[in-house]
Design a protein around this motif. Structure first.
Motif, short mmCIF file in Angstrom:
data_model
loop_
_atom_site.label_atom_id
_atom_site.label_comp_id
_atom_site.label_asym_id
_atom_site.label_seq_id
_atom_site.Cartn_x
_atom_site.Cartn_y
_atom_site.Cartn_z
N VAL A 107 0.81 -1.21 -0.09
CA VAL A 107 -0.10 0.00 0.03
C VAL A 107 0.89 1.32 0.13
N ARG A 108 1.78 1.12 0.76
CA ARG A 108 2.74 2.35 0.87
C ARG A 108 3.54 2.53 -0.58
N TYR A 109 4.16 1.50 -0.90
CA TYR A 109 4.84 1.46 -2.08
C TYR A 109 3.92 2.08 -3.30
N ARG A 110 2.75 1.72 -3.43
CA ARG A 110 1.83 2.06 -4.40
C ARG A 110 1.60 3.60 -4.36
N ALA A 111 1.52 3.92 -3.12
CA ALA A 111 1.21 5.35 -3.02
C ALA A 111 2.42 6.33 -3.26
N MET A 112 3.65 5.59 -3.28
CA MET A 112 4.96 6.45 -3.36
C MET A 112 5.34 6.11 -4.86
N ASP A 114 4.63 6.87 -7.93
CA ASP A 114 4.91 7.79 -9.11
C ASP A 114 6.02 8.78 -8.72
N GLU A 142 -4.12 -5.00 -9.15
CA GLU A 142 -3.80 -3.77 -9.84
C GLU A 142 -4.01 -4.24 -11.33
N THR A 150 -4.40 2.27 -14.10
CA THR A 150 -4.03 1.45 -13.03
C THR A 150 -3.51 0.21 -13.53
N ARG A 153 0.28 1.20 -14.60
CA ARG A 153 0.88 1.20 -13.34
C ARG A 153 1.31 -0.12 -12.57
#
Length: 167
Positions: A107-112, A114, A142, A150, A153
């Motif tokens: 979750v954190r990796y996906r948020a960061m 980009d 995803e 999505t 990404r």
């Protein structure tokens, strides 16, 4: 039982530390595990040294008890030590390392994703895949999203995380 009694008894911290230190050096494995866990309440170079020594103990329970203390003790090289433990043959040690690296999650990796540079994306992505057991499942989500953005990404994340074989 002796470790639990020492913790509950209110004896002086120095005496408790000496008792735990003795158990770490000469106790049975169950006493060593309990002593290592009890060292969490002690700070200083002597306690840090006992915890670092416990990382090389033959009992995986002692290693795991030590692993979860590395970062809070601000041990130099704690992160590389924990990353190395992710490949340990014992599940208990791997789980302790994962819990100590919990911020490396999908979750954190996906948020960061980009905002990170290419090198960081790859090194962090590989680490996230090792730490977060749900990473490949979430990557698959995803890749099957109704949103083309999505999915694109997701493809880039799959490559960065070196997860193409798994998916």
């Amino acid at each position: 039982a002796a470790v639990e009694l020492a913790v509950a008894s209110g004896i002086y911290p120095n005496s408790r530390f000496e008792l735990f230190s003795m158990f770490m050096r000469r106790g049975r494995s169950d006493a060593q595990r309990a002593s290592c866990r009890a060292l969490v309440d002690f700070r200083g170079p002597e306690a840090d040294e006992l915890v670092l020594d416990a990382l090389n103990h033959p009992d995986p329970g002692v290693q795991a008890a030590a692993a979860v203390q590395l970062r809070q003790r601000q041990v130099p090289n704690a992160l590389p030590l924990l990353v190395g433990m992710l490949d340990a043959p014992q599940a208990e040690v791997r789980d302790a390392a994962r819990s100590s690296l919990a911020e490396f999650n999908f979750v954190r990796y996906r948020a960061m994703f980009d905002v990170l540079d290419e090198k960081t994306l790859q090194s962090t992505g590989v680490l996230v895949k090792k730490v977060d057991s749900s990473a490949c499942v979430r990557l698959a989500e995803e890749l099957t999203s109704p949103s083309a953005t999505t999915r694109r990404r997701g493809i880039a994340m799959t490559v960065a995380m070196d997860a193409t074989t798994e998916l």
